[in-house]
Design a protein around this motif. Structure first.
Motif, mmCIF file in Angstrom:
data_model
loop_
_atom_site.group_PDB
_atom_site.id
_atom_site.type_symbol
_atom_site.label_atom_id
_atom_site.label_comp_id
_atom_site.label_asym_id
_atom_site.label_seq_id
_atom_site.Cartn_x
_atom_site.Cartn_y
_atom_site.Cartn_z
ATOM 1 N N GLY A 1 -31.484 12.422 -6.356
ATOM 2 C CA GLY A 1 -30.797 12.190 -7.633
ATOM 3 C C GLY A 1 -30.881 13.030 -8.797
ATOM 4 O O GLY A 1 -31.647 13.823 -8.880
ATOM 5 N N THR A 2 -29.883 13.029 -9.819
ATOM 6 C CA THR A 2 -29.907 13.821 -10.925
ATOM 7 C C THR A 2 -29.452 12.977 -12.118
ATOM 8 O O THR A 2 -28.734 11.819 -11.991
ATOM 9 C CB THR A 2 -28.798 14.998 -10.857
ATOM 10 N N ASP A 3 -29.660 13.464 -13.339
ATOM 11 C CA ASP A 3 -29.097 12.770 -14.374
ATOM 12 C C ASP A 3 -27.761 12.976 -14.575
ATOM 13 O O ASP A 3 -27.249 13.945 -13.590
ATOM 14 C CB ASP A 3 -29.954 13.205 -15.862
ATOM 15 N N GLY A 4 -26.754 12.454 -15.311
ATOM 16 C CA GLY A 4 -25.615 12.511 -15.452
ATOM 17 C C GLY A 4 -25.178 13.808 -15.858
ATOM 18 O O GLY A 4 -23.857 14.235 -15.410
ATOM 19 N N GLY A 5 -25.836 14.412 -16.248
ATOM 20 C CA GLY A 5 -25.589 16.110 -16.911
ATOM 21 C C GLY A 5 -25.892 17.062 -15.830
ATOM 22 O O GLY A 5 -25.710 18.349 -15.887
ATOM 23 N N TYR A 6 -26.474 16.671 -14.759
ATOM 24 C CA TYR A 6 -26.848 17.287 -13.841
ATOM 25 C C TYR A 6 -28.084 18.488 -14.298
ATOM 26 O O TYR A 6 -27.960 19.906 -13.915
ATOM 27 C CB TYR A 6 -25.755 18.091 -12.768
ATOM 28 N N THR A 7 -28.860 18.030 -15.348
ATOM 29 C CA THR A 7 -29.716 19.044 -15.683
ATOM 30 C C THR A 7 -31.117 19.201 -15.099
ATOM 31 O O THR A 7 -31.849 20.086 -15.172
ATOM 32 C CB THR A 7 -29.933 18.560 -17.370
ATOM 33 N N ASN A 8 -31.326 17.646 -14.291
ATOM 34 C CA ASN A 8 -32.465 17.922 -13.736
ATOM 35 C C ASN A 8 -32.288 17.264 -12.172
ATOM 36 O O ASN A 8 -30.896 16.964 -12.006
ATOM 37 C CB ASN A 8 -33.642 16.954 -14.330
ATOM 38 N N CYS A 9 -33.234 17.455 -11.241
ATOM 39 C CA CYS A 9 -32.843 16.804 -9.859
ATOM 40 C C CYS A 9 -34.203 16.196 -9.516
ATOM 41 O O CYS A 9 -35.509 16.904 -9.830
ATOM 42 C CB CYS A 9 -32.425 17.732 -9.212
ATOM 43 N N SER A 10 -34.074 15.118 -8.488
ATOM 44 C CA SER A 10 -35.247 14.627 -7.896
ATOM 45 C C SER A 10 -34.839 14.486 -6.363
ATOM 46 O O SER A 10 -33.782 14.092 -6.083
ATOM 47 C CB SER A 10 -35.655 13.359 -8.368
ATOM 48 N N PHE A 11 -35.963 14.455 -5.464
ATOM 49 C CA PHE A 11 -35.568 14.330 -4.184
ATOM 50 C C PHE A 11 -36.950 13.888 -3.465
ATOM 51 O O PHE A 11 -38.327 14.268 -3.946
ATOM 52 C CB PHE A 11 -35.094 15.106 -3.244
ATOM 53 N N LYS A 12 -37.081 13.295 -2.155
ATOM 54 C CA LYS A 12 -38.068 13.087 -1.559
ATOM 55 C C LYS A 12 -38.484 14.229 -0.865
ATOM 56 O O LYS A 12 -37.866 15.085 -0.403
ATOM 57 C CB LYS A 12 -37.798 12.063 -0.400
ATOM 58 N N VAL A 13 -39.916 14.640 -0.542
ATOM 59 C CA VAL A 13 -40.311 15.666 0.015
ATOM 60 C C VAL A 13 -41.566 15.123 0.778
ATOM 61 O O VAL A 13 -41.925 14.115 0.789
ATOM 62 C CB VAL A 13 -40.926 16.967 -0.914
ATOM 63 N N THR A 14 -41.984 16.096 1.861
ATOM 64 C CA THR A 14 -43.148 15.999 2.637
ATOM 65 C C THR A 14 -44.507 15.800 1.781
ATOM 66 O O THR A 14 -44.277 16.481 0.754
ATOM 67 C CB THR A 14 -43.108 17.053 3.806
ATOM 68 N N ASP A 15 -45.233 15.209 2.319
ATOM 69 C CA ASP A 15 -46.707 15.147 1.711
ATOM 70 C C ASP A 15 -47.141 16.303 1.186
ATOM 71 O O ASP A 15 -47.558 16.878 0.051
ATOM 72 C CB ASP A 15 -47.552 14.450 2.441
ATOM 73 N N ILE A 16 -47.098 17.617 2.294
ATOM 74 C CA ILE A 16 -47.606 18.834 1.883
ATOM 75 C C ILE A 16 -46.846 19.449 0.884
ATOM 76 O O ILE A 16 -47.360 20.064 -0.351
ATOM 77 C CB ILE A 16 -47.399 19.759 3.173
ATOM 78 N N ALA A 17 -45.370 19.235 0.698
ATOM 79 C CA ALA A 17 -44.699 20.012 -0.107
ATOM 80 C C ALA A 17 -44.926 19.330 -1.454
ATOM 81 O O ALA A 17 -44.876 20.039 -2.530
ATOM 82 C CB ALA A 17 -43.217 19.741 0.173
ATOM 83 N N PHE A 18 -45.005 18.136 -1.585
ATOM 84 C CA PHE A 18 -45.372 17.182 -2.859
ATOM 85 C C PHE A 18 -46.688 17.918 -3.521
ATOM 86 O O PHE A 18 -46.488 18.250 -4.648
ATOM 87 C CB PHE A 18 -45.637 15.724 -2.614
ATOM 88 N N GLU A 19 -47.552 17.942 -2.637
ATOM 89 C CA GLU A 19 -48.917 18.586 -3.199
ATOM 90 C C GLU A 19 -48.774 20.093 -3.547
ATOM 91 O O GLU A 19 -49.208 20.472 -4.805
ATOM 92 C CB GLU A 19 -49.955 18.375 -1.976
ATOM 93 N N ALA A 20 -48.067 20.987 -2.691
ATOM 94 C CA ALA A 20 -47.856 22.118 -3.244
ATOM 95 C C ALA A 20 -46.973 22.380 -4.480
ATOM 96 O O ALA A 20 -47.349 23.168 -5.301
ATOM 97 C CB ALA A 20 -47.305 23.039 -2.024
ATOM 98 N N LEU A 21 -45.887 21.846 -4.376
ATOM 99 C CA LEU A 21 -44.845 21.807 -5.761
ATOM 100 C C LEU A 21 -45.555 21.382 -6.924
ATOM 101 O O LEU A 21 -45.518 22.073 -8.097
ATOM 102 C CB LEU A 21 -43.688 21.117 -5.156
ATOM 103 N N THR A 22 -46.214 20.238 -6.755
ATOM 104 C CA THR A 22 -46.937 19.481 -7.970
ATOM 105 C C THR A 22 -47.956 20.423 -8.474
ATOM 106 O O THR A 22 -48.252 20.553 -9.712
ATOM 107 C CB THR A 22 -47.122 18.381 -7.973
ATOM 108 N N GLU A 23 -48.645 21.003 -7.545
ATOM 109 C CA GLU A 23 -50.210 21.527 -7.925
ATOM 110 C C GLU A 23 -49.720 22.965 -8.478
ATOM 111 O O GLU A 23 -50.361 23.672 -9.455
ATOM 112 C CB GLU A 23 -51.076 21.928 -6.853
ATOM 113 N N GLN A 24 -48.728 23.489 -8.141
ATOM 114 C CA GLN A 24 -48.192 24.927 -8.541
ATOM 115 C C GLN A 24 -47.403 24.845 -9.708
ATOM 116 O O GLN A 24 -46.996 25.824 -10.507
ATOM 117 C CB GLN A 24 -47.123 25.522 -7.597
ATOM 118 N N GLY A 25 -47.138 23.520 -10.213
ATOM 119 C CA GLY A 25 -46.290 23.484 -11.457
ATOM 120 C C GLY A 25 -44.784 23.612 -11.256
ATOM 121 O O GLY A 25 -44.044 23.716 -12.291
#
Length: 114
Positions: A37-61
């Motif tokens: 998903g994105t906001d209407g202006g396509y300024t951000n985006c969200s999606f489901k990731v694997t458990d490992i990717a979730f930890e890596a992406l959020t911990e790295q900022g």
């Protein structure tokens, strides 16, 4: 990544559709289930990731836990324009595959994912 690139990459995935929900958010689905998903202006985006990717992406900022969806291992990137298109295409494909894998056999067959 531009809004056009994001939209094209998401819609290229088998059985992908897009609905506008919750005001002007663009929600991409497979078999009626959200995978991005994105906001209407396509300024951000969200999606489901694997458990490992979730930890890596959020911990790295690089990303943050997506509001309301973090428990399901969704991440949010606040600046779509700053993201590498090839990397986002890979995340979209992974998210699509994770969500499609949870569909019933019949639903997967109906959208050509048998």
């Amino acid at each position: 990544m531009t809004r056009e690139e994001f939209d094209a990459a998401a819609r290229r995935l088998p059985g992908a559709t897009m609905d506008v929900q919750w005001g002007d958010d663009c929600i991409y689905k497979v078999g009626g289930k959200m995978f991005a998903g994105t906001d209407g202006g396509y300024t951000n985006c969200s999606f489901k990731v694997t458990d490992i990717a979730f930890e890596a992406l959020t911990e790295q900022g690089r990303a943050r836990p997506a509001p309301y969806m973090a428990r399901a291992k969704w991440v949010m990137f606040d600046d779509l324009a700053a993201l590498d298109p090839a990397e986002v295409e890979g995340w979209l494909a992974t998210s699509h595959a994770l969500v499609a894998a949870k569909l019933t056999r019949k639903a997967r067959a109906e959208i050509g994912l048998a």
